[in-house]
Design a protein around this motif. Structure first.
Motif, mmCIF file in Angstrom:
data_model
loop_
_atom_site.group_PDB
_atom_site.id
_atom_site.type_symbol
_atom_site.label_atom_id
_atom_site.label_comp_id
_atom_site.label_asym_id
_atom_site.label_seq_id
_atom_site.Cartn_x
_atom_site.Cartn_y
_atom_site.Cartn_z
ATOM 1 N N ILE A 11 -89.520 11.616 35.155
ATOM 2 C CA ILE A 11 -88.244 12.247 34.824
ATOM 3 C C ILE A 11 -87.820 13.244 35.898
ATOM 4 O O ILE A 11 -86.622 13.466 36.114
ATOM 5 C CB ILE A 11 -88.280 12.933 33.439
ATOM 6 N N THR A 12 -88.775 13.841 36.607
ATOM 7 C CA THR A 12 -88.432 14.750 37.707
ATOM 8 C C THR A 12 -87.799 13.973 38.854
ATOM 9 O O THR A 12 -86.776 14.379 39.421
ATOM 10 C CB THR A 12 -89.671 15.510 38.197
ATOM 11 N N ARG A 13 -88.401 12.848 39.196
ATOM 12 C CA ARG A 13 -87.819 12.001 40.239
ATOM 13 C C ARG A 13 -86.412 11.559 39.848
ATOM 14 O O ARG A 13 -85.495 11.552 40.677
ATOM 15 C CB ARG A 13 -88.715 10.788 40.474
ATOM 16 N N GLN A 14 -86.249 11.189 38.583
ATOM 17 C CA GLN A 14 -84.950 10.736 38.120
ATOM 18 C C GLN A 14 -83.921 11.870 38.164
ATOM 19 O O GLN A 14 -82.761 11.657 38.528
ATOM 20 C CB GLN A 14 -85.057 10.187 36.696
ATOM 21 N N ALA A 15 -84.362 13.079 37.787
ATOM 22 C CA ALA A 15 -83.458 14.229 37.810
ATOM 23 C C ALA A 15 -82.986 14.530 39.229
ATOM 24 O O ALA A 15 -81.816 14.873 39.453
ATOM 25 C CB ALA A 15 -84.147 15.448 37.209
ATOM 26 N N ILE A 16 -83.881 14.395 40.205
ATOM 27 C CA ILE A 16 -83.503 14.625 41.602
ATOM 28 C C ILE A 16 -82.495 13.572 42.044
ATOM 29 O O ILE A 16 -81.474 13.883 42.675
ATOM 30 C CB ILE A 16 -84.745 14.613 42.512
ATOM 31 N N GLU A 17 -82.755 12.327 41.695
ATOM 32 C CA GLU A 17 -81.836 11.243 42.057
ATOM 33 C C GLU A 17 -80.464 11.459 41.424
ATOM 34 O O GLU A 17 -79.429 11.274 42.069
ATOM 35 C CB GLU A 17 -82.411 9.899 41.628
ATOM 36 N N ASP A 18 -80.465 11.847 40.152
ATOM 37 C CA ASP A 18 -79.200 12.049 39.445
ATOM 38 C C ASP A 18 -78.387 13.189 40.061
ATOM 39 O O ASP A 18 -77.155 13.141 40.086
ATOM 40 C CB ASP A 18 -79.459 12.352 37.968
ATOM 41 N N SER A 19 -79.097 14.215 40.541
ATOM 42 C CA SER A 19 -78.396 15.375 41.092
ATOM 43 C C SER A 19 -77.856 15.128 42.497
ATOM 44 O O SER A 19 -76.923 15.798 42.940
ATOM 45 C CB SER A 19 -79.335 16.598 41.118
ATOM 46 N N ARG A 20 -78.439 14.150 43.197
ATOM 47 C CA ARG A 20 -78.048 13.914 44.591
ATOM 48 C C ARG A 20 -77.236 12.642 44.785
ATOM 49 O O ARG A 20 -76.675 12.436 45.859
ATOM 50 C CB ARG A 20 -79.302 13.858 45.482
ATOM 51 N N GLY A 21 -77.192 11.806 43.750
ATOM 52 C CA GLY A 21 -76.400 10.594 43.849
ATOM 53 C C GLY A 21 -76.856 9.698 44.984
ATOM 54 O O GLY A 21 -78.052 9.447 45.162
ATOM 55 N N SER A 22 -75.917 9.230 45.780
ATOM 56 C CA SER A 22 -76.225 8.298 46.868
ATOM 57 C C SER A 22 -77.061 8.940 47.975
ATOM 58 O O SER A 22 -77.656 8.239 48.794
ATOM 59 C CB SER A 22 -74.927 7.741 47.462
ATOM 60 N N GLU A 23 -77.113 10.273 48.002
ATOM 61 C CA GLU A 23 -77.883 10.966 49.034
ATOM 62 C C GLU A 23 -79.381 10.974 48.733
ATOM 63 O O GLU A 23 -80.187 11.291 49.606
ATOM 64 C CB GLU A 23 -77.421 12.421 49.150
ATOM 65 N N ALA A 24 -79.762 10.617 47.501
ATOM 66 C CA ALA A 24 -81.159 10.746 47.076
ATOM 67 C C ALA A 24 -82.106 9.926 47.936
ATOM 68 O O ALA A 24 -83.248 10.327 48.187
ATOM 69 C CB ALA A 24 -81.292 10.344 45.609
ATOM 70 N N ARG A 25 -81.635 8.781 48.415
ATOM 71 C CA ARG A 25 -82.515 7.901 49.189
ATOM 72 C C ARG A 25 -82.977 8.554 50.481
ATOM 73 O O ARG A 25 -84.088 8.310 50.959
ATOM 74 C CB ARG A 25 -81.782 6.587 49.483
ATOM 75 N N ASN A 26 -82.144 9.383 51.070
ATOM 76 C CA ASN A 26 -82.484 10.033 52.341
ATOM 77 C C ASN A 26 -82.907 11.489 52.156
ATOM 78 O O ASN A 26 -82.908 12.259 53.114
ATOM 79 C CB ASN A 26 -81.283 9.965 53.280
ATOM 80 N N LEU A 27 -83.281 11.840 50.935
ATOM 81 C CA LEU A 27 -83.637 13.226 50.630
ATOM 82 C C LEU A 27 -84.931 13.630 51.337
ATOM 83 O O LEU A 27 -85.909 12.886 51.339
ATOM 84 C CB LEU A 27 -83.820 13.367 49.115
#
Length: 260
Positions: free
Chosen positions: A121-137
């Motif tokens: 759920i932490t990984r998902q929360a980070i992805e949700d907060s960054r949208g398309s940018e999450a992949r290059n976080l």
């Protein structure tokens, strides 16, 4: 010893299955999670808080040390506690210990109720907060030796942050372990000061996110938790437990929901 504890009567639990919490890893971190859960529930009456059963029997071997030497002794004890919580009627299990989630797959397979997976759920929360940018976080996780060595959340490599960060990684791990040890031994003031310095050192590598990958770090992070680059899995776990409870409430018939 755990098997000898009599289960609660159906009348005690009511119509709805409570949350089960496997605590004691460590005890202060467990208490902090329960405080956050109560604070974030934002209810007006005692009766509206999420019911939970917390089993905090802290004689579980050190999770990080066990993983680093290839032992699953802590897993067996974690499962014993989770089984007990399931047996007495809990509808989902939360484990406010990051390192224990290196065994999340095994725990999920062993249980017949939901494990609210803090890492997932932490990984998902980070992805949700960054949208398309999450992949290059770009993220750096600080936590126990086992969680950092095994990339529980994110592992910093030379390709991610350059040679300076890669070479600094052993010192970051050593400093983090000292902070965790101070929290477990009750040396809170020293731990908080050192955590502030550690976060400043990590920020010098300009990560997008710094993940507090140990519940002891979450327990003492204070105002750091409000910084945009800090990710607190314990806080996210509390939100997920509340979401689970709300979803369970909505799935009940109106007559049962009103009586629970």
């Amino acid at each position: 010893m755990i098997d000898a504890i009599p289960p609660p009567s159906p009348g005690l639990l009511g119509q709805r299955k409570p949350l089960g919490v496997v605590g004691g890893m460590g005890s202060f971190a467990t208490a902090k999670f329960l405080e956050i859960l109560a604070r974030k529930s934002r209810v007006e009456r005692d009766q509206d808080h999420i019911p939970f059963i917390c089993l905090s029997v802290p004689n579980i071997p050190d999770r990080s040390q066990a993983i680093l030497v290839g032992s699953d002794a802590p897993l067996r004890q974690i499962l014993e506690r989770a089984y007990w919580l399931e047996k007495v009627g809990c509808g989902a299990i939360a484990i406010p210990c990051n390192t224990a989630h290196l065994w999340a797959t095994e725990i999920k397979k062993a249980l017949s109720v939901k494990l609210i997976d803090m890492v997932e759920i932490t990984r998902q929360a980070i992805e949700d907060s960054r949208g398309s940018e999450a992949r290059n976080l770009r993220s750096i996780s600080i936590g126990t030796s086992a969680s950092m060595h095994n990339g529980l959340y994110a592992g910093q490599t030379e390709s991610d942050f350059g040679k300076e960060c890669y070479r600094s990684n052993p010192k970051l791990q050593k400093d983090t372990i000292k902070i965790i040890s101070d929290v477990k031994s009750g040396n809170m003031a020293n731990a908080q000061d050192n955590l502030t310095r550690l976060v400043q050192a990590v920020r010098s590598f300009e990560p997008d996110k710094i993940i507090l990958g140990c519940s002891e770090l979450s327990a003492i992070c204070g105002d750091l938790a409000y910084d945009n680059d800090i990710v607190d899995p314990i806080d996210i776990l509390a939100d997920a437990c509340i979401d689970w409870w709300v979803a369970e409430s909505q799935s009940l018939p109106d007559t049962l929901a009103s009586r629970s």
